[in-house]
Design a protein around this motif. Sequence first.
Motif, PDB file in Angstrom:
ATOM      1  N   GLU A  40       0.813  -1.208   0.000  1.00 40.74           N
ATOM      2  CA  GLU A  40       0.000   0.000   0.000  1.00 40.74           C
ATOM      3  C   GLU A  40       0.856   1.270   0.000  1.00 40.74           C
ATOM      4  N   ALA A  41       0.306   2.328  -0.638  1.00 35.44           N
ATOM      5  CA  ALA A  41       1.042   3.585  -0.750  1.00 35.44           C
ATOM      6  C   ALA A  41       0.086   4.765  -0.666  1.00 35.44           C
ATOM      7  N   SER A  42       0.649   5.930  -0.375  1.00 35.25           N
ATOM      8  CA  SER A  42      -0.109   7.173  -0.339  1.00 35.25           C
ATOM      9  C   SER A  42       0.794   8.285  -0.867  1.00 35.25           C
ATOM     10  N   THR A  43       0.210   9.208  -1.631  1.00 33.82           N
ATOM     11  CA  THR A  43       0.977  10.296  -2.223  1.00 33.82           C
ATOM     12  C   THR A  43       0.277  11.616  -1.927  1.00 33.82           C
ATOM     13  N   ILE A  44       1.063  12.652  -1.661  1.00 34.66           N
ATOM     14  CA  ILE A  44       0.496  13.977  -1.409  1.00 34.66           C
ATOM     15  C   ILE A  44       1.436  15.034  -1.993  1.00 34.66           C
ATOM     16  N   MET A  54       5.697  10.417  -1.448  1.00 33.57           N
ATOM     17  CA  MET A  54       5.015   9.132  -1.508  1.00 33.57           C
ATOM     18  C   MET A  54       5.529   8.256  -0.374  1.00 33.57           C
ATOM     19  N   LEU A  55       4.608   7.686   0.394  1.00 36.36           N
ATOM     20  CA  LEU A  55       4.941   6.717   1.426  1.00 36.36           C
ATOM     21  C   LEU A  55       4.489   5.352   0.931  1.00 36.36           C
ATOM     22  N   VAL A  56       5.365   4.353   1.026  1.00 35.36           N
ATOM     23  CA  VAL A  56       5.075   3.025   0.500  1.00 35.36           C
ATOM     24  C   VAL A  56       5.447   1.970   1.536  1.00 35.36           C
ATOM     25  N   THR A  57       4.575   0.985   1.701  1.00 35.58           N
ATOM     26  CA  THR A  57       4.878  -0.145   2.572  1.00 35.58           C
ATOM     27  C   THR A  57       5.858  -1.064   1.863  1.00 35.58           C
ATOM     28  N   ALA A  58       6.994  -1.330   2.496  1.00 39.77           N
ATOM     29  CA  ALA A  58       8.030  -2.214   1.950  1.00 39.77           C
ATOM     30  C   ALA A  58       8.076  -3.477   2.810  1.00 39.77           C
ATOM     31  N   VAL A  59       7.558  -4.571   2.270  1.00 34.14           N
ATOM     32  CA  VAL A  59       7.440  -5.828   3.007  1.00 34.14           C
ATOM     33  C   VAL A  59       8.670  -6.683   2.745  1.00 34.14           C
TER      34      VAL A  59
END
Length: 188
Positions: A40-44, A54-59
Amino acid sequence: LTVLLLAIGLIRSVTASEKIVDKTLFPHSLSANGVYRWSEASTISLDGKDHLMMLVTAVGHGGHDDTAADILEFHSHDAGVTWTPLDQAKVFQANIGKANIQSPSLLRLKSGDLLCFFMVKNKIWVDQGTWMRRSKDNGKTWSQPETLPYKGYGGLSSDRAVQTSTGRIILPSWVSLDQGGSTHVYCH
């Protein structure tokens, strides 16, 4: 991530002569120390124009929903055409869960403050809730994470938080109190 790239393309004004190319920003890695799954990611926009965060989940290795994960921070200064190289990415939020963290969701308040909501998972299907961090300086620094009240296994999906005209923040969320047997939707 493909959806994210398409959304970024829509944010930016594109002339008829430009060709938008869908490209993989960061491939997954099969190495034990690499990012096996980008989630999942979010951009602003930080400036209302071309500076995007952009924040991104890195698994990590294994790539499962209970595999250790961090949330990484990337920046673009050209409306999403190029991004921070992977080797220069900053860890926005290290894993503070017994299992992992995931699903960043950014929201700019009318005051100008930024909020980041994310889920912290301690035990799959049993204990997962929403946490929050705040920035009062447009993303340069962030508060320590704090938990929102929760019980059970739940959270929110990326980019669903809204602030109403009265200033109220609504977080459409879901929760399961019976280890995934059923889920309920609610708002914080």
